[in-house]
Design a protein around this motif. Structure first.
Motif: not given
Length: 204
Positions: A43-72
């Motif tokens: 007949l009435a609202p619940f005593p606990t009313n939870l509203n959760f919100l998460t906004a997540n944005t991300a940016f990712f970058a990587e690169n491979i550098f080959k230095l000579g024949k053996h080292l990366i």
């Protein structure tokens, strides 16, 4: 609640567990179950009313550098933006950068490798919604951070033996946990806060 089970030309009263006969043909049912249970409407609202919100944005970058024949070298980074909101009273936004780098040095069919990367664990909603009777949340609760370092040697011997041996260090800062505390009246409660730092070392 009250339930009854009609089968054939007899009525079994589950509350009294007694057969009832002489029912009319219109009331004859086969293998039908009737069950009346509680009403969960409010007949009435619940005593606990939870509203959760998460906004997540991300940016990712990587690169491979080959230095000579053996080292990366493989550097990279990740930019995170997190916005958490619990109801209208609790809101927190943060932005951070998580860098990392990896390296490989090849020796024939084997290689020496090393990695370093940072990590991040934001405060979760479960950390902010503990039991209100037994738990108290630290108002200065902070996100957890850390990093991981590993160094190893791996490769293969001919076509039948593959191996990988490495050592690692895992650093975990501002770990979130619970500490038992005592009030002035003598009762105990769980205080959820940042417990401290930990470091794990090992060989694999």
């Amino acid at each position: 609640h009250y339930g009854e089970y009609r089968q054939g030309d007899g009525l079994i009263d589950k509350k009294l567990n007694s057969p009832k006969r002489n029912i009319s043909a219109k009331k004859k049912y086969q293998n039908r179950l009737y069950w009346f249970d509680c009403n969960l409407n409010t007949l009435a609202p619940f005593p606990t009313n939870l509203n959760f919100l998460t906004a997540n944005t991300a940016f990712f970058a990587e690169n491979i550098f080959k230095l000579g024949k053996h080292l990366i070298l493989i550097p990279g980074f990740r930019i995170e933006h997190i916005n958490n909101m619990a109801g209208v009273k609790q809101q927190k936004s943060r932005q951070f950068i998580l860098p990392g780098i990896g390296a490989e040095y090849h020796i024939g069919s084997t290689e020496i490798y090393a990695n370093y990367s940072q990590s991040y664990r934001p405060v979760l909603f479960s950390d902010l919604t503990a039991n209100p009777i037994t738990d108290i949340i630290d108002p200065d609760l902070e996100d957890a951070k850390g990093y991981n370092i590993d160094l190893g040697y791996r490769g293969k011997i001919k076509d039948y033996l593959f191996f990988d041996v490495s050592g690692f260090i895992l650093q975990y800062n501002n770990r979130i946990g619970v500490i038992a505390q005592q009030k002035v009246d003598g009762s105990f409660y769980n205080f959820r806060t940042n417990l401290g730092n930990s470091r794990s070392k090992g060989i694999e």
